[in-house]
Design an enzyme around this catalytic site. Structure first.
Site, mmCIF file in Angstrom:
data_model
loop_
_atom_site.group_PDB
_atom_site.id
_atom_site.type_symbol
_atom_site.label_atom_id
_atom_site.label_comp_id
_atom_site.label_asym_id
_atom_site.label_seq_id
_atom_site.Cartn_x
_atom_site.Cartn_y
_atom_site.Cartn_z
ATOM 1 N N TYR A 158 -6.932 9.567 0.713
ATOM 2 C CA TYR A 158 -6.463 9.346 -0.569
ATOM 3 C C TYR A 158 -7.594 8.679 -1.299
ATOM 4 C CZ TYR A 158 -1.668 10.720 1.070
ATOM 5 O OH TYR A 158 -0.991 11.675 1.553
ATOM 6 N N GLU A 186 2.922 6.658 -2.469
ATOM 7 C CA GLU A 186 3.111 5.628 -1.430
ATOM 8 C C GLU A 186 2.920 6.390 0.050
ATOM 9 O OE1 GLU A 186 6.513 7.282 -2.758
ATOM 10 O OE2 GLU A 186 6.014 5.527 -3.835
#
Length: 156
Positions: A115, A103
């Site tokens: 990411y 997260e």
């Protein structure tokens, strides 16, 4: 630059980075606890004895939760974060970890782009996950690559 497992002796430098980058940093004791566990993998990137960045992973069966990814402020935007993430993915794969979760603050667009570049996709939002300041988290997952074959079993 060299990549290696984080050691307890690295914690002074890791804590400098952690407290500089995060409004609610992990504690030294928190890092220490995870470094002594068998189900975790913490890595550092260093250059001439100076830690440039680090990351952490908690492993459960064939899945992993990425806990930390950080690069020293004065060395950001040099590809170190990408190097750390690609290395972590390879090492997790070697250990049989096929799916990775993380997260990230919804406002941390630089990290989200990183990411996504290394194969993570957005799964959802966790409302008010972060404090100081309050902010939602983007949930992201990197699923194992699927190998496609044709009817004869040949790679596509």
């Amino acid at each position: 630059m060299t990549l290696r497992e984080m050691m307890i002796d690295d914690l002074d430098q890791v804590m400098e980075i952690e407290t500089d980058l995060f409004p609610v940093p992990w504690t030294r004791e928190g890092f220490f606890t995870f470094l002594t566990r068998e189900d975790t993998m913490f890595l550092v990137v260093e250059e001439k004895g100076r830690i440039l960045g680090y990351c952490g992973l908690i492993m459960v069966l064939d899945e992993g939760d990425i806990t930390n990814v950080a690069v020293r402020r004065d060395r950001q935007r040099e590809g170190i974060g990408n190097f750390i993430m690609e290395s972590l993915i390879r090492m997790a794969d070697y250990r049989g970890i096929s799916t990775l979760h993380l997260e990230v603050r919804v406002g941390n667009e630089t990290a989200i782009r990183l990411y996504e570049r290394v194969g993570f996709t957005r799964d959802g939002i966790r409302k008010n996950y972060y404090s100081d300041p309050a902010e939602d988290a983007v949930l992201m997952t990197r699923h194992p690559k699927t190998v496609r074959t044709d009817a004869g079993g040949n790679l596509c």
